[in-house]
Design a protein around this motif. Structure first.
Motif, short mmCIF file in Angstrom:
data_model
loop_
_atom_site.label_atom_id
_atom_site.label_comp_id
_atom_site.label_asym_id
_atom_site.label_seq_id
_atom_site.Cartn_x
_atom_site.Cartn_y
_atom_site.Cartn_z
N ASN A 31 -5.50 -4.69 5.56
CA ASN A 31 -6.50 -3.92 4.82
C ASN A 31 -6.56 -4.41 3.38
O ASN A 31 -5.53 -4.48 2.69
CB ASN A 31 -6.15 -2.44 4.84
CG ASN A 31 -6.11 -1.87 6.24
OD1 ASN A 31 -7.14 -1.69 6.87
ND2 ASN A 31 -4.90 -1.60 6.74
N ASP A 38 -6.33 2.50 -2.17
CA ASP A 38 -6.01 1.63 -1.03
C ASP A 38 -4.50 1.42 -0.94
O ASP A 38 -3.91 1.52 0.14
CB ASP A 38 -6.68 0.26 -1.20
CG ASP A 38 -8.19 0.33 -1.09
OD1 ASP A 38 -8.69 1.15 -0.31
OD2 ASP A 38 -8.86 -0.43 -1.80
N ARG A 136 -14.98 5.07 2.14
CA ARG A 136 -13.52 4.99 2.12
C ARG A 136 -12.91 6.39 2.04
O ARG A 136 -11.94 6.69 2.75
CB ARG A 136 -13.05 4.15 0.93
CG ARG A 136 -11.54 4.10 0.77
CD ARG A 136 -11.10 3.18 -0.34
NE ARG A 136 -11.45 3.66 -1.66
CZ ARG A 136 -10.98 3.15 -2.79
NH1 ARG A 136 -10.15 2.13 -2.75
NH2 ARG A 136 -11.34 3.63 -3.95
#
Length: 433
Positions: A31, A38, A136
């Motif tokens: 990812n 993140d 996201r």
């Protein structure tokens, strides 16, 4: 996107990777890592494959094993791993635009960064968020999200935020609701703009979405430095009372719908309207304390509980406490209750008039060191001065006007005790603990 790694924590899971000084993080478990959200989300597995560029620019992969949720241990240049995003709006009520000149530069920065909402509880307008970030957030199911809504009327929102995209940004809010994310909303109310019928529409639109867990309605704050800004008027006793009536009606509706109250008026509305504060239980989990919702009731309840359980100070104490004008009646009452129970306590409470910001500013959190000095210089303050930590920056060492606690002590020739913003802390401070 590559994120520069400036070091690793000693003994951490990645400490054995032997990264050079110019290494860059690319991916975790495949990812892409663009920022702190993140990184924090994808580092949680027990087995993490780290893809990075080494100091020679060569792409490498290494797998590390660790405890679930244990930090990997990378160090980056900034906490967010890139620059903090500033606000793109020019809100008619923006308090930063009302600051006097000459304050430290960081106070003029307008934050509107979704990552700060998740990490620190900041409120965002959703006008500064990309489609990538929206998706996201939904995919990661990150919540709660704190949103500055102000109005659900798209045209009025564009007008109030001075941003032609502000109305369209409401679509993001509704998408978050559909995704089942927990959301806390804030409405800064300006008489003649988004109060009255406009407020009724906003609350009607918000309370029918189960994902919206709380809505705080806050009166606009007007300083004495509004030259060249949109003309706004403050709430008065009558308009504050009318606004409370609307808010409480919709709050009652949420009790019927969900079993708990979700719409709240800030304490300042009750002070302006000269009405008693709601009871402790009506605030539920106190989700909107940062917006001044329920602080009065919580402080009073906690103080009474702490006072009942506490013995008198071991020695005689003659001290002084300061607060903003809005909270003066509460703090002076609580201190009087303590002095009545403890006959060896003498504490004078002063409401500090806010000349630094001027206008209608009466809240404790905006009192400056300069105004404290101007109000107290030359007075007999006893042996100690109690100062609420809400008046100080996060490090608890400096007021908004850059006066430090140390400077305050020297100028007034008295020891300063910084007091936490809860009833238990105030009782402890009065005792000298």
């Amino acid at each position: 996107m590559a994120v520069k790694i400036i070091g690793v924590d000693e003994g951490s899971p990645v400490s054995k990777l032997k990264l050079g000084p110019e290494s860059q993080l690319l991916e975790l478990n495949g990812n892409e890592i663009m920022d702190v959200l993140d990184y924090r989300f994808y580092q949680n597995e027990r087995k993490v494959t780290v893809t990075f560029l080494d100091h020679k620019g060569k792409k490498r992969k290494k797998t590390v094993r660790k405890d679930e949720f244990q930090e990997l241990g990378f160090q980056f240049e900034t906490y967010l791993m890139d620059k903090q995003r500033s606000c793109k709006n020019k809100c008619v009520f923006c308090f930063i635009d009302q600051l006097p000149k000459g304050m430290r530069e960081s106070l003029y920065f307008k934050d509107d960064d979704s990552r700060m909402s998740f990490l620190f509880g900041n409120y965002i307008t959703l006008t500064n968020i990309t489609e990538h970030e929206v998706q996201r957030i939904i995919d990661m199911h990150i919540s709660p999200i704190n949103v500055s809504v102000h109005t659900t009327d798209p045209e009025l929102r564009c007008k109030m935020l001075n941003n032609r995209f502000a109305g369209k940004a409401l679509d993001v809010l509704w998408r978050f609701c559909e995704a089942g994310l927990d959301i806390n909303c804030q409405l800064v109310l300006c008489p003649g703009f988004n109060d009255g019928e406009a407020l009724k529409k906003s609350l009607s639109d918000l309370i029918c979405r189960e994902s919206i867990k709380s809505v705080a309605c806050v009166p606009v704050g007007l300083s004495g430095h509004r030259e060249g800004l949109t003309e706004l008027k403050p709430f008065n006793k009558e308009s504050a009372a009318a606004t409370i009536d609307i808010i409480e009606k919709f709050g009652d509706e949420t009790v019927k719908l969900y079993g708990n109250r979700r719409v709240f008026a800030a304490d300042e509305f009750y002070i302006l309207a000269e009405r008693p504060m709601p009871n402790y239980d009506s605030y539920g989990e106190f989700l909107q304390l940062e917006n001044g919702v329920g602080m009065w009731t919580m402080m009073e309840t906690e103080f009474c509980e702490a006072l009942e359980q506490s013995e008198a100070p071991e020695t005689y104490r003659k001290i002084t406490s300061v607060t903003g004008e809005a909270a003066y009646s509460l703090i002076s009452k609580l201190v009087d209750n303590a002095a009545e129970k403890w006959h060896n306590l003498e504490c004078k409470v002063y409401a500090i008039k806010n000349d630094f910001f001027g206008g209608e500013i009466t809240v404790t959190g905006l009192v400056t060191g300069t105004d404290i000095i101007m109000n107290l210089k030359g007075l007999d303050l006893g042996t100690e001065l109690l100062v609420p930590e809400a008046m100080l920056r996060h490090e608890k060492d400096m007021f908004l006007d850059d006066v430090t606690v140390e400077e305050l002590e020297k100028t007034l020739n008295i020891k300063v005790r910084v007091v936490g913003c809860d009833g238990y802390a105030l009782v402890g401070a009065l005792k000298g603990e």
